[in-house]
Design a protein around this motif. Structure first.
Motif, PDB file in Angstrom:
ATOM      1  N   MET A   1       0.933  -1.272  -0.118  1.00 28.45           N
ATOM      2  CA  MET A   1       0.252  -0.017  -0.031  1.00 28.45           C
ATOM      3  C   MET A   1       0.884   1.336  -0.080  1.00 28.45           C
ATOM      4  O   MET A   1       0.682   2.204  -0.541  1.00 28.45           O
ATOM      5  N   LYS A   2       2.001   1.271   0.970  1.00 32.27           N
ATOM      6  CA  LYS A   2       2.887   2.274   0.888  1.00 32.27           C
ATOM      7  C   LYS A   2       3.640   2.524  -0.388  1.00 32.27           C
ATOM      8  O   LYS A   2       3.617   3.744  -1.108  1.00 32.27           O
ATOM      9  N   VAL A   3       3.735   1.769  -1.164  1.00 38.03           N
ATOM     10  CA  VAL A   3       4.571   1.907  -2.527  1.00 38.03           C
ATOM     11  C   VAL A   3       3.697   2.331  -3.399  1.00 38.03           C
ATOM     12  O   VAL A   3       4.018   3.196  -4.045  1.00 38.03           O
ATOM     13  N   LEU A   4       2.218   1.883  -3.433  1.00 40.15           N
ATOM     14  CA  LEU A   4       1.228   2.494  -4.406  1.00 40.15           C
ATOM     15  C   LEU A   4       1.082   4.023  -4.199  1.00 40.15           C
ATOM     16  O   LEU A   4       1.147   4.791  -5.017  1.00 40.15           O
ATOM     17  N   LEU A   5       1.154   4.405  -2.882  1.00 34.41           N
ATOM     18  CA  LEU A   5       1.034   5.856  -2.444  1.00 34.41           C
ATOM     19  C   LEU A   5       2.359   6.667  -2.973  1.00 34.41           C
ATOM     20  O   LEU A   5       2.108   7.729  -3.245  1.00 34.41           O
ATOM     21  N   VAL A   6       3.230   6.040  -2.806  1.00 35.26           N
ATOM     22  CA  VAL A   6       4.636   6.898  -3.072  1.00 35.26           C
ATOM     23  C   VAL A   6       4.675   6.904  -4.726  1.00 35.26           C
ATOM     24  O   VAL A   6       4.927   7.908  -5.088  1.00 35.26           O
ATOM     25  N   CYS A   7       4.369   5.793  -5.228  1.00 37.45           N
ATOM     26  CA  CYS A   7       4.364   5.938  -6.942  1.00 37.45           C
ATOM     27  C   CYS A   7       3.260   7.031  -7.320  1.00 37.45           C
ATOM     28  O   CYS A   7       3.654   7.769  -8.175  1.00 37.45           O
ATOM     29  N   ALA A   8       2.142   7.282  -6.643  1.00 32.22           N
ATOM     30  CA  ALA A   8       1.092   7.966  -6.943  1.00 32.22           C
ATOM     31  C   ALA A   8       1.462   9.417  -6.699  1.00 32.22           C
ATOM     32  O   ALA A   8       1.200  10.346  -7.557  1.00 32.22           O
ATOM     33  N   GLY A   9       2.295   9.740  -5.689  1.00 33.96           N
ATOM     34  CA  GLY A   9       2.973  10.967  -5.281  1.00 33.96           C
ATOM     35  C   GLY A   9       4.018  11.431  -6.488  1.00 33.96           C
ATOM     36  O   GLY A   9       3.871  12.620  -6.447  1.00 33.96           O
ATOM     37  N   LEU A  10       4.709  10.430  -6.667  1.00 35.56           N
ATOM     38  CA  LEU A  10       5.704  10.774  -7.466  1.00 35.56           C
ATOM     39  C   LEU A  10       5.094  11.035  -9.053  1.00 35.56           C
ATOM     40  O   LEU A  10       5.547  11.836  -9.780  1.00 35.56           O
ATOM     41  N   CYS A  11       4.048  10.320  -9.284  1.00 38.06           N
ATOM     42  CA  CYS A  11       3.515  10.765 -10.441  1.00 38.06           C
ATOM     43  C   CYS A  11       2.813  12.148 -10.513  1.00 38.06           C
ATOM     44  O   CYS A  11       2.900  12.814 -11.636  1.00 38.06           O
ATOM     45  N   LEU A  12       2.269  12.368  -9.185  1.00 39.38           N
ATOM     46  CA  LEU A  12       1.493  13.777  -9.339  1.00 39.38           C
ATOM     47  C   LEU A  12       2.766  14.923  -9.357  1.00 39.38           C
ATOM     48  O   LEU A  12       2.814  15.795  -9.894  1.00 39.38           O
ATOM     49  N   VAL A  13       3.795  14.439  -8.558  1.00 36.40           N
ATOM     50  CA  VAL A  13       4.928  15.436  -8.849  1.00 36.40           C
ATOM     51  C   VAL A  13       5.558  15.667 -10.279  1.00 36.40           C
ATOM     52  O   VAL A  13       5.761  16.796 -10.629  1.00 36.40           O
ATOM     53  N   PHE A  14       5.653  14.501 -10.884  1.00 34.64           N
ATOM     54  CA  PHE A  14       6.086  14.364 -12.213  1.00 34.64           C
ATOM     55  C   PHE A  14       5.166  15.254 -13.006  1.00 34.64           C
ATOM     56  O   PHE A  14       5.515  16.304 -13.991  1.00 34.64           O
ATOM     57  N   VAL A  15       3.851  15.235 -13.018  1.00 40.98           N
ATOM     58  CA  VAL A  15       2.740  15.975 -13.813  1.00 40.98           C
ATOM     59  C   VAL A  15       3.056  17.315 -13.413  1.00 40.98           C
ATOM     60  O   VAL A  15       2.867  18.207 -14.408  1.00 40.98           O
ATOM     61  N   PHE A  16       3.169  17.679 -12.371  1.00 40.53           N
ATOM     62  CA  PHE A  16       3.285  18.999 -11.876  1.00 40.53           C
ATOM     63  C   PHE A  16       4.272  19.742 -12.491  1.00 40.53           C
ATOM     64  O   PHE A  16       4.319  20.947 -13.046  1.00 40.53           O
ATOM     65  N   VAL A  17       5.558  19.228 -12.495  1.00 42.29           N
ATOM     66  CA  VAL A  17       6.859  19.677 -13.054  1.00 42.29           C
ATOM     67  C   VAL A  17       6.710  19.741 -14.623  1.00 42.29           C
ATOM     68  O   VAL A  17       7.176  20.643 -15.118  1.00 42.29           O
ATOM     69  N   TRP A  18       6.138  18.580 -15.319  1.00 39.45           N
ATOM     70  CA  TRP A  18       6.039  18.628 -16.509  1.00 39.45           C
ATOM     71  C   TRP A  18       5.209  19.727 -16.958  1.00 39.45           C
ATOM     72  O   TRP A  18       5.503  20.507 -18.044  1.00 39.45           O
ATOM     73  N   GLU A  19       3.950  20.138 -16.141  1.00 37.77           N
ATOM     74  CA  GLU A  19       3.199  21.278 -16.680  1.00 37.77           C
ATOM     75  C   GLU A  19       3.830  22.383 -16.648  1.00 37.77           C
ATOM     76  O   GLU A  19       3.638  23.412 -17.433  1.00 37.77           O
ATOM     77  N   ARG A  20       4.683  22.818 -15.508  1.00 34.64           N
ATOM     78  CA  ARG A  20       5.293  24.073 -15.222  1.00 34.64           C
ATOM     79  C   ARG A  20       6.213  24.079 -16.440  1.00 34.64           C
ATOM     80  O   ARG A  20       6.432  25.609 -17.013  1.00 34.64           O
ATOM     81  N   VAL A  21       6.922  23.103 -16.852  1.00 35.78           N
ATOM     82  CA  VAL A  21       8.163  23.489 -17.840  1.00 35.78           C
ATOM     83  C   VAL A  21       7.408  23.433 -19.105  1.00 35.78           C
ATOM     84  O   VAL A  21       7.975  24.560 -19.998  1.00 35.78           O
ATOM     85  N   ASP A  22       6.178  22.790 -19.504  1.00 40.38           N
ATOM     86  CA  ASP A  22       5.553  23.189 -20.690  1.00 40.38           C
ATOM     87  C   ASP A  22       4.986  24.656 -20.678  1.00 40.38           C
ATOM     88  O   ASP A  22       5.109  25.325 -21.567  1.00 40.38           O
ATOM     89  N   MET A  23       4.526  25.255 -19.472  1.00 37.14           N
ATOM     90  CA  MET A  23       4.065  26.664 -19.508  1.00 37.14           C
ATOM     91  C   MET A  23       5.249  27.734 -19.659  1.00 37.14           C
ATOM     92  O   MET A  23       4.991  28.551 -20.503  1.00 37.14           O
ATOM     93  N   VAL A  24       6.530  27.308 -19.303  1.00 28.87           N
ATOM     94  CA  VAL A  24       7.599  28.193 -19.342  1.00 28.87           C
ATOM     95  C   VAL A  24       8.203  28.049 -20.992  1.00 28.87           C
ATOM     96  O   VAL A  24       8.298  29.161 -21.693  1.00 28.87           O
ATOM     97  N   ARG A  25       8.070  26.859 -21.548  1.00 32.61           N
ATOM     98  CA  ARG A  25       8.203  26.884 -23.158  1.00 32.61           C
ATOM     99  C   ARG A  25       7.375  27.451 -23.939  1.00 32.61           C
ATOM    100  O   ARG A  25       7.503  28.257 -24.750  1.00 32.61           O
ATOM    101  N   VAL A  26       5.860  27.310 -23.546  1.00 34.00           N
ATOM    102  CA  VAL A  26       5.104  28.282 -24.359  1.00 34.00           C
ATOM    103  C   VAL A  26       5.127  29.671 -23.985  1.00 34.00           C
ATOM    104  O   VAL A  26       4.878  30.470 -25.067  1.00 34.00           O
ATOM    105  N   GLY A  27       5.421  30.292 -22.750  1.00 34.42           N
ATOM    106  CA  GLY A  27       5.873  31.683 -22.573  1.00 34.42           C
ATOM    107  C   GLY A  27       7.062  32.233 -23.497  1.00 34.42           C
ATOM    108  O   GLY A  27       6.777  33.250 -24.073  1.00 34.42           O
TER     109      GLY A  27
END
Length: 70
Positions: A1-27
């Motif tokens: 269960m902990k591994v699943l939560l850690v993976c989900a958390g890492l995925c959320l962080v990855f998506v957030f970082v990817w969105e920010r990088v994409d926003m900078v690129r578009v800017g």
């Protein structure tokens, strides 16, 4: 269960970082397009002045009389 939560958390962080990088690129792309727009507007204005000078009735009459013998 902990591994699943850690993976989900890492995925959320990855998506957030990817969105920010994409926003900078578009800017950056938007800024580059704005700069290109300014350059094109400047060129358009220069061409309008050139057309105006070349189509001036006095100039046309001068060219017609001097070069074409009219």
């Amino acid at each position: 269960m902990k591994v699943l939560l850690v993976c989900a958390g890492l995925c959320l962080v990855f998506v957030f970082v990817w969105e920010r990088v994409d926003m900078v690129r578009v800017g950056y792309h938007i800024e580059r397009l704005k700069h290109e727009k300014v350059l094109l507007e400047r060129e358009r204005d220069e061409l309008r002045v050139k057309v105006s000078a070349l189509t001036a009735p006095d100039r046309i009459a001068k060219v017609a009389s001097e070069k074409l013998g009219m």
